[in-house]
Design an enzyme around this catalytic site. Structure first.
Site, mmCIF file in Angstrom:
data_model
loop_
_atom_site.group_PDB
_atom_site.id
_atom_site.type_symbol
_atom_site.label_atom_id
_atom_site.label_comp_id
_atom_site.label_asym_id
_atom_site.label_seq_id
_atom_site.Cartn_x
_atom_site.Cartn_y
_atom_site.Cartn_z
ATOM 1 N N ASN A 110 87.184 14.403 29.390
ATOM 2 C CA ASN A 110 87.204 14.616 27.939
ATOM 3 C C ASN A 110 87.941 13.537 27.151
ATOM 4 O O ASN A 110 87.701 13.379 25.956
ATOM 5 C CB ASN A 110 87.730 16.020 27.599
ATOM 6 C CG ASN A 110 89.145 16.257 28.064
ATOM 7 O OD1 ASN A 110 89.695 15.476 28.836
ATOM 8 N ND2 ASN A 110 89.745 17.328 27.600
ATOM 9 N N LYS B 219 90.865 5.909 39.264
ATOM 10 C CA LYS B 219 89.610 6.567 39.678
ATOM 11 C C LYS B 219 89.121 7.347 38.462
ATOM 12 O O LYS B 219 89.630 8.430 38.158
ATOM 13 C CB LYS B 219 89.885 7.496 40.873
ATOM 14 C CG LYS B 219 88.765 8.517 41.159
ATOM 15 C CD LYS B 219 87.470 7.885 41.608
ATOM 16 C CE LYS B 219 86.380 8.922 41.901
ATOM 17 N NZ LYS B 219 85.746 9.483 40.679
ATOM 18 N N THR C 284 83.455 10.918 36.767
ATOM 19 C CA THR C 284 82.075 10.379 36.767
ATOM 20 C C THR C 284 81.564 10.281 35.323
ATOM 21 O O THR C 284 81.161 9.206 34.882
ATOM 22 C CB THR C 284 81.165 11.265 37.633
ATOM 23 O OG1 THR C 284 81.705 11.230 38.954
ATOM 24 C CG2 THR C 284 79.742 10.736 37.671
ATOM 25 N N GLY D 138 93.098 17.129 34.686
ATOM 26 C CA GLY D 138 91.798 17.728 34.976
ATOM 27 C C GLY D 138 91.935 19.211 35.207
ATOM 28 O O GLY D 138 92.826 19.841 34.635
ATOM 29 N N GLY D 139 91.068 19.728 36.069
ATOM 30 C CA GLY D 139 91.067 21.174 36.300
ATOM 31 C C GLY D 139 91.739 21.554 37.603
ATOM 32 O O GLY D 139 92.687 20.892 38.053
ATOM 33 N N ASP D 140 91.179 22.610 38.219
ATOM 34 C CA ASP D 140 91.737 23.171 39.457
ATOM 35 C C ASP D 140 91.936 22.165 40.576
ATOM 36 O O ASP D 140 92.789 22.369 41.438
ATOM 37 C CB ASP D 140 90.753 24.211 40.028
ATOM 38 C CG ASP D 140 90.707 25.434 39.156
ATOM 39 O OD1 ASP D 140 91.494 25.493 38.202
ATOM 40 O OD2 ASP D 140 89.862 26.319 39.441
ATOM 41 N N GLU E 197 98.264 17.624 34.837
ATOM 42 C CA GLU E 197 97.972 18.417 33.635
ATOM 43 C C GLU E 197 96.631 19.068 33.892
ATOM 44 O O GLU E 197 95.609 18.391 33.977
ATOM 45 C CB GLU E 197 97.964 17.496 32.413
ATOM 46 C CG GLU E 197 98.146 18.264 31.130
ATOM 47 C CD GLU E 197 96.817 18.620 30.533
ATOM 48 O OE1 GLU E 197 96.351 19.747 30.808
ATOM 49 O OE2 GLU E 197 96.250 17.795 29.816
ATOM 50 N N CYS F 207 91.998 20.530 26.679
ATOM 51 C CA CYS F 207 92.904 21.452 27.387
ATOM 52 C C CYS F 207 93.809 22.161 26.390
ATOM 53 O O CYS F 207 94.261 23.274 26.647
ATOM 54 C CB CYS F 207 93.706 20.710 28.443
ATOM 55 S SG CYS F 207 94.574 19.320 27.787
ATOM 56 N N THR F 208 94.073 21.524 25.245
ATOM 57 C CA THR F 208 94.947 22.116 24.236
ATOM 58 C C THR F 208 94.173 22.900 23.168
ATOM 59 O O THR F 208 94.740 23.248 22.131
ATOM 60 C CB THR F 208 95.766 21.024 23.529
ATOM 61 O OG1 THR F 208 94.854 20.006 23.145
ATOM 62 C CG2 THR F 208 96.846 20.451 24.400
HETATM 63 O O1 G3H Z 1 92.357 17.827 27.156
HETATM 64 C C1 G3H Z 1 93.546 17.565 27.276
HETATM 65 C C2 G3H Z 1 94.204 16.656 26.348
HETATM 66 O O2 G3H Z 1 95.467 16.278 26.875
HETATM 67 C C3 G3H Z 1 94.342 17.236 24.974
HETATM 68 O O3 G3H Z 1 94.684 16.241 24.090
HETATM 69 O O4 G3H Z 1 95.520 17.655 22.208
HETATM 70 O O5 G3H Z 1 94.980 15.247 21.875
HETATM 71 O O6 G3H Z 1 93.170 16.906 22.230
HETATM 72 P P1 G3H Z 1 94.574 16.538 22.503
#
Ligand code: G3H
Length: 496
Positions: free
Chosen positions: A169, A192, A195, A245-247, A264, A298-299
């Protein structure tokens, strides 16, 4: 345009190359990995499917390059980072073009991501010069039983080779948030990329190449997780992993050796709305926090916990704003764009169906075309619905009505995540009490959760992560304390 002009070297006309030893190369595997455009659902780009031997090579190069980089004066490291930041910003258009095509980020936000990244690199260079230029001087007579016979000098030294794994993202921004602290602190870096986002990353890496960093100091390997994922994260040459990333991060942290980890891994950020809140402010923040980049942050606000007495009014205000969101292609700068992949869209749909079966109120009709999902507000969500706990990473937002502040805090703290949260109230005393009670890395008062500005500390509790990010914390995390103790034959007291 991507892959042309100054970027011509990174593309062979069919696939993008990987970066090793200061050169752009084709993998000896002869294979490539396709990157699907989330909007067209057709192959947009191809990247090299690197081999384990190629990973071994970049690790070896990174180890050697780091030794001389650590001896490069701090001001010079900062100078190169400033140069890379300027080149990155100069070439924001082709990099943003890749973001639009690979991850369907709206055009304007894509440009913002690149500019924000350049600013982060510059800030990191400045901050690094300050904080790494300082050490500590301790004397022994402050500890009982000691005379002043020992002078202890502390400084920060690099860890070695940093493995950076950013998410889809923010492939550029969350890559440089790892690269810049690593480099200013005297480490080498193996990247890395995800993708989806790999080609944006490769363009960004080329900006560092053009700035003139030494060969081998930065490498970028692309490929299949199944082939090089574990191989990278369990590689004995890696001295620190910074992952977003995720899990997968949980699995990585179980497999990684005795090395520092910065992780994170997402969140289920709650937005607690009290009776006295400014509902117009809340509604705007729910739209910004819940639906920007189609909820793939994520936020993002991922659950609204609103006091029953103001719930109807708030839901009406949010509904009115959802109706104004534009839905369509990232090229047209639509507010809501296709989610990153078909599997992601299917997962979101699964959460929506579960909520439907269990009786949630649909404020809009559920609509999906390919990977494009129309924004959806689900009212009267209850704790037995999956959407109450799981991260959709899409434009679907649940509203849970609460009857007390305690109920809201309880829901927030019952989550396995603990990234950020927010509370809306005009009563600052209540806001502080609620913030203290919420088990999250950050609580925003009267604003939606967000990582930025990028120098703020950023951390999650529980399954949301390990360690803290933000420019200063990342630089510190990528260093170790080294001390030298001068032992005197007789006590010596200053001005004594
Ligand atoms: O997706 C996770 C990011 O660390 C969120 O960043 O709060 O700038 O969108 P952001």
């Amino acid at each position: 345009m991507a892959g042309t002009g100054v970027f011509a070297d990174i593309f062979d006309g069919d696939a993008y190359k990987y970066y090793s030893d200061g050169e752009w190369k084709k993998s000896s595997s002869g294979k490539t990995v396709a990157i699907i455009n989330p909007t067209t659902r057709k192959t947009q780009y191809k990247v090299q499917a690197c081999t384990q031997e190629e990973v071994n090579k970049v690790m070896e190069l990174a180890k050697t390059a780091q030794k001389s980089w650590a001896k490069t004066p701090l001001w010079k490291r900062a100078e190169l980072l400033h140069k890379a930041a300027a080149i990155l910003k100069e070439h924001k258009a082709p990099i943003a073009e890749c973001l639009v095509k690979e991850i369907a980020k709206p055009a304007k936000d894509s440009v913002t991501e690149v500019v924000r990244s350049g600013d982060l690199v510059s800030y990191c260079a400045e901050e690094g010069v300050r904080i790494l230029g300082e050490g500590k001087f301790l004397v022994s007579d402050s500890f009982p039983g000691n005379e002043r016979t020992k002078y202890c000098l502390t400084s920060k030294v690099p860890l070695g080779v940093i493995l950076a794994i950013p998410p889809f993202n923010y492939p550029v921004n969350l890559a440089v948030s790892k690269i810049a602290p690593a480099l200013i602190a005297g480490n080498s870096l193996v990247l890395k990329p995800p993708t989806q986002g790999a080609v944006s990353c490769l363009h960004m890496v080329h900006c560092f190449h053009l700035a003139g960093f030494p060969n081998g100091l930065i490498s970028c390997v692309t490929g299949k997780g199944s082939e090089i994922g574990d191989f990278l994260t369990m590689h004995p040459g890696v001295n620190c992993i910074s992952f977003t990333g995720g899990d997968t991060g949980i699995a990585i942290s179980k497999k990684a050796g005795m090395i520092p980890l910065q992780m994170e891994l997402g969140g289920k950020d709650a937005c607690i709305v009290l009776e006295d809140a400014d509902l117009d402010l809340v509604a705007s923040n729910i739209i910004k926090g819940g639906f920007s980049y189609s909820g793939q942050r994520c936020t993002a606000v991922k659950v609204v916990l609103v006091m029953e007495s103001v719930a109807d009014a708030l839901v009406e205000k949010v509904k009115a704003k959802v109706a104004k969101l534009t839905v369509g292609a990232p090229e047209d700068d639509s507010d809501i764009t296709p989610v990153v992949s078909e599997s992601s869209a299917n997962f979101i749909e699964g959460l929506v169906k579960d909520a439907k079966e269990k009786g949630a109120t649909f404020c809009q009709e559920y609509k999906r075309e390919g990977n494009l999902i129309w924004p959806l507000l689900l009212d009267n969500v209850r704790p037995d619905m999956r959407i109450a706990w799981e991260e959709p990473f899409g434009p679907v937002l649940p509203v849970i009505r609460i009857n007390s502040i305690e109920e809201g805090i309880h829901h927030c703290n019952a989550s396995n995540f603990g990234l950020q949260g927010c509370v809306f109230t005009k009563d600052v005393n209540k806001a502080i009490l609620i913030s203290d009670a919420m088990e999250t890395g950050t609580v925003q008062i009267n604003s939606a959760p967000a990582r930025g500005p990028d120098h703020f500390p950023f951390q999650g509790l529980k399954d949301s992560g390990i360690g803290s990010q933000g420019v200063t914390n990342s630089i510190n995390m990528m260093t170790k304390i080294k001390t030298t103790v001068i032992n005197l034959p007789t006590p010596s007291y200053t001005m004594g």
